[in-house]
Write a protein that holds these residues in place. Structure first.
Motif, short mmCIF file in Angstrom:
data_model
loop_
_atom_site.label_atom_id
_atom_site.label_comp_id
_atom_site.label_asym_id
_atom_site.label_seq_id
_atom_site.Cartn_x
_atom_site.Cartn_y
_atom_site.Cartn_z
N LEU A 53 -12.42 -31.94 -7.56
CA LEU A 53 -12.81 -31.76 -8.96
C LEU A 53 -14.24 -31.25 -9.01
O LEU A 53 -15.13 -31.76 -8.33
CB LEU A 53 -12.69 -33.09 -9.71
CG LEU A 53 -12.65 -33.01 -11.24
CD1 LEU A 53 -11.48 -32.16 -11.71
CD2 LEU A 53 -12.54 -34.41 -11.83
N SER A 54 -14.46 -30.24 -9.85
CA SER A 54 -15.74 -29.54 -9.82
C SER A 54 -16.27 -29.27 -11.22
O SER A 54 -15.51 -28.93 -12.13
CB SER A 54 -15.56 -28.20 -9.09
OG SER A 54 -16.64 -27.34 -9.31
N ASP A 55 -17.59 -29.44 -11.39
CA ASP A 55 -18.27 -28.99 -12.61
C ASP A 55 -18.94 -27.64 -12.37
O ASP A 55 -18.88 -26.75 -13.21
CB ASP A 55 -19.31 -30.02 -13.05
CG ASP A 55 -18.68 -31.27 -13.64
OD1 ASP A 55 -17.61 -31.14 -14.26
OD2 ASP A 55 -19.24 -32.36 -13.47
N GLU A 56 -19.59 -27.51 -11.22
CA GLU A 56 -20.23 -26.26 -10.82
C GLU A 56 -19.43 -25.66 -9.67
O GLU A 56 -19.43 -26.18 -8.56
CB GLU A 56 -21.67 -26.50 -10.40
CG GLU A 56 -22.58 -26.98 -11.52
CD GLU A 56 -22.78 -25.93 -12.59
OE1 GLU A 56 -22.64 -24.72 -12.26
OE2 GLU A 56 -23.06 -26.29 -13.74
N PHE A 57 -18.73 -24.56 -9.95
CA PHE A 57 -17.79 -23.98 -9.00
C PHE A 57 -18.46 -23.64 -7.67
O PHE A 57 -18.03 -24.09 -6.60
CB PHE A 57 -17.15 -22.73 -9.61
CG PHE A 57 -16.00 -22.18 -8.82
CD1 PHE A 57 -14.70 -22.56 -9.08
CD2 PHE A 57 -16.23 -21.26 -7.80
CE1 PHE A 57 -13.64 -22.05 -8.34
CE2 PHE A 57 -15.18 -20.74 -7.06
CZ PHE A 57 -13.88 -21.14 -7.34
N ASN A 58 -19.52 -22.84 -7.71
CA ASN A 58 -20.17 -22.38 -6.47
C ASN A 58 -20.76 -23.54 -5.69
O ASN A 58 -20.68 -23.59 -4.46
CB ASN A 58 -21.25 -21.36 -6.80
CG ASN A 58 -20.67 -20.04 -7.29
OD1 ASN A 58 -19.54 -19.70 -6.97
ND2 ASN A 58 -21.44 -19.32 -8.09
N GLN A 59 -21.35 -24.49 -6.40
CA GLN A 59 -21.97 -25.64 -5.74
C GLN A 59 -20.92 -26.48 -5.02
O GLN A 59 -21.12 -26.91 -3.88
CB GLN A 59 -22.73 -26.48 -6.77
CG GLN A 59 -23.46 -27.67 -6.18
CD GLN A 59 -24.22 -28.45 -7.25
OE1 GLN A 59 -24.34 -28.01 -8.39
NE2 GLN A 59 -24.72 -29.61 -6.88
N THR A 60 -19.80 -26.72 -5.69
CA THR A 60 -18.74 -27.52 -5.08
C THR A 60 -18.09 -26.78 -3.91
O THR A 60 -17.79 -27.38 -2.87
CB THR A 60 -17.66 -27.87 -6.13
OG1 THR A 60 -18.29 -28.48 -7.25
CG2 THR A 60 -16.63 -28.81 -5.55
N LEU A 61 -17.89 -25.48 -4.07
CA LEU A 61 -17.32 -24.69 -2.98
C LEU A 61 -18.22 -24.74 -1.75
O LEU A 61 -17.74 -24.92 -0.62
CB LEU A 61 -17.13 -23.24 -3.44
CG LEU A 61 -16.49 -22.27 -2.44
CD1 LEU A 61 -15.09 -22.73 -2.06
CD2 LEU A 61 -16.45 -20.86 -3.01
N ASN A 62 -19.51 -24.62 -1.96
CA ASN A 62 -20.47 -24.69 -0.86
C ASN A 62 -20.43 -26.06 -0.19
O ASN A 62 -20.45 -26.18 1.04
CB ASN A 62 -21.87 -24.41 -1.39
CG ASN A 62 -22.82 -23.93 -0.30
OD1 ASN A 62 -22.39 -23.39 0.71
ND2 ASN A 62 -24.10 -24.15 -0.50
N PHE A 63 -20.33 -27.11 -1.00
CA PHE A 63 -20.27 -28.48 -0.47
C PHE A 63 -19.01 -28.69 0.37
O PHE A 63 -19.07 -29.25 1.47
CB PHE A 63 -20.30 -29.48 -1.63
CG PHE A 63 -19.96 -30.89 -1.23
CD1 PHE A 63 -20.90 -31.69 -0.61
CD2 PHE A 63 -18.69 -31.40 -1.46
CE1 PHE A 63 -20.59 -32.99 -0.23
CE2 PHE A 63 -18.36 -32.69 -1.08
CZ PHE A 63 -19.32 -33.49 -0.47
N VAL A 64 -17.88 -28.22 -0.14
CA VAL A 64 -16.60 -28.41 0.57
C VAL A 64 -16.63 -27.72 1.93
O VAL A 64 -16.20 -28.28 2.94
CB VAL A 64 -15.44 -27.88 -0.29
CG1 VAL A 64 -14.14 -27.84 0.52
CG2 VAL A 64 -15.24 -28.76 -1.52
#
Length: 322
Positions: A53-64
Motif C-alpha cells: 500500500l502506497s501514498d507516494e508511488f515513487n517513494q514506495t517503489l524505491n523502498f520495495v
C-alpha cells in the motif's frame, strides 16, 4: 427514468446530486466504506502477488526495490481522493468534485504481463458481477489505445447510459517509473498492468443496479455492501404481560450486542419503512417462545424466506452471508 430520478427514489440517505457532483448521506458513506473494504480484501489481502500500500508511488517503489522485496511479480496499491476526470457526462453538474480512487499496479516481466492483463479483466468483471443484483449489466468494453497503452473499461449498462466503474490499463513502457530508483537491477523487461476503480462511481452504479425500474420487487443491495446487516422484529401478542415485553426487549438488546461485538453493523428500529429505506438484508424475528427455546427466525429480504436457527448460530449465520 434518468439517474437523478433514481437517486431521489432511493432517498438522500444514500447519494444525492448537487451542482458540484455527488453528495453522500449517512447510508451512502457506509456503503462507500463497505465497497472500499471489499476492494481492499479482494485486491490486496487476497491477491496472488505481494501488494504494498502506497501514498507516494515513487517513494514506495524505491523502498520495495531497496529492501529486496521486489521479486517479480509484485504490486503497489493506493487509495486516495482524486480530481482526475472520470466520467461526468451522465451527470448535469457544473463543477466536478474529487472522487475516491482505489488503484493497483502489478509489475511483471514482459513475457507474462499480457496474460496478466487479460486475467485481471476477467477477475475484475466477475468481482463486480458478484456484488450486483443484475450481474450481466457489468461488461467489459472493447480495448482502445490511449497514449500508447491498451485500455479496457468495466462499465455498468443502464437505459439512461453506461457508468464506467473501473479502468484496466496495460503499460508496456514503464522505464520512467524506474528512472529514479537507486538500484543496479535491470528493469528493461518489466511491464505493468494498472486497474483503477472509482469507488464513488462504483457506489452510484451499484445503487442504480439495485433499483428495480419496473417496481416489481423491493430494492436490494448485496449483503456485503449493505450499511446495516441486521434489524430486529419482535412478534408481540395483545395478551402478553409487561414483564414478557421487557424480557423480549432485553433479549433483542442481547442479540444486537452479540452481533455488534463481532463487527456486524445492526440497527435497532421497529419501523418497516426504515428497514426498506436502509436496504437492510436480514431481519431477525423473536417471540416469547424464543425466550424459552432460543429459536429465532432470520428473514432474507432478497428472497423473503425465513429460516429458524438457534441464537448460538446467529453470528455464524450472518457472517457467512456478509
Amino acid at each position: 427514468m434518468n439517474i437523478g430520478n433514481i437517486l431521489k427514489e432511493l432517498s438522500s440517505h444514500f447519494i444525492s446530486l448537487t451542482e458540484c457532483g455527488l453528495k453522500y448521506g449517512p447510508q451512502g458513506k457506509m456503503l462507500l466504506r463497505n465497497l472500499e473494504e471489499q476492494w481492499f480484501l479482494n485486491c490486496i489481502t487476497m491477491s496472488r502477488y505481494n501488494i504494498f500500500l502506497s501514498d507516494e508511488f515513487n517513494q514506495t517503489l524505491n523502498f520495495v526495490i531497496k529492501t529486496e522485496m521486489s521479486d517479480i511479480p509484485f504490486g503497489l496499491a493506493s487509495i486516495k481522493n482524486s480530481k482526475d476526470y472520470w466520467d461526468s457526462n451522465l451527470l448535469s453538474i457544473q463543477k466536478s468534485n474529487s472522487h475516491r480512487i482505489a488503484a493497483t499496479n502489478i509489475f511483471n516481466n514482459n513475457t507474462e504481463t499480457k496474460d496478466v492483463f487479460h486475467k485481471i479483466q476477467k477477475e475484475r468483471k466477475i468481482w463486480w458481477r458478484r456484488l450486483a443484483q443484475y450481474p450481466s449489466r457489468f461488461k467489459l468494453t472493447e480495448a482502445k489505445k490511449i497514449k500508447g497503452c491498451n485500455v479496457v473499461d468495466i462499465e455498468a449498462q443502464f437505459p439512461f447510459g453506461n457508468v464506467i466503474v473501473e479502468k484496466i490499463t496495460y503499460h508496456t513502457d514503464v522505464q520512467k517509473l524506474f528512472s529514479q530508483v537507486d538500484s543496479k537491477k535491470d528493469f528493461t523487461n518489466i511491464q505493468m498492468v494498472e486497474h483503477k476503480v472509482s469507488l464513488d462511481w462504483g457506489c452510484l452504479a451499484l445503487l442504480c443496479d439495485a433499483y428495480d425500474m419496473n417496481k416489481s420487487s423491493k430494492t436490494h443491495l448485496h449483503s456485503k455492501l449493505a450499511p446495516h446487516k441486521v434489524a430486529f422484529h419482535i412478534k408481540r401478542s395483545n395478551n402478553e404481560e409487561n414483564t414478557q415485553n421487557d424480557d423480549l426487549n432485553r433479549f433483542v438488546l442481547y442479540l444486537n450486542n452479540m452481533l455488534r461485538t463481532k463487527g456486524l453493523n445492526t440497527i435497532l428500529t421497529t419501523s418497516e419503512k426504515i428497514i426498506d429505506t436502509c436496504l437492510i438484508p436480514f431481519i431477525v424475528s423473536v417471540d416469547t417462545t424464543s425466550l424459552e427455546n432460543g429459536i429465532i427466525y432470520v428473514r432474507d429480504r432478497s428472497t423473503t424466506l425465513s429460516e429458524a436457527i438457534h441464537i448460538t448460530d446467529l453470528v455464524k449465520y450472518i457472517i457467512l452471508r456478509c
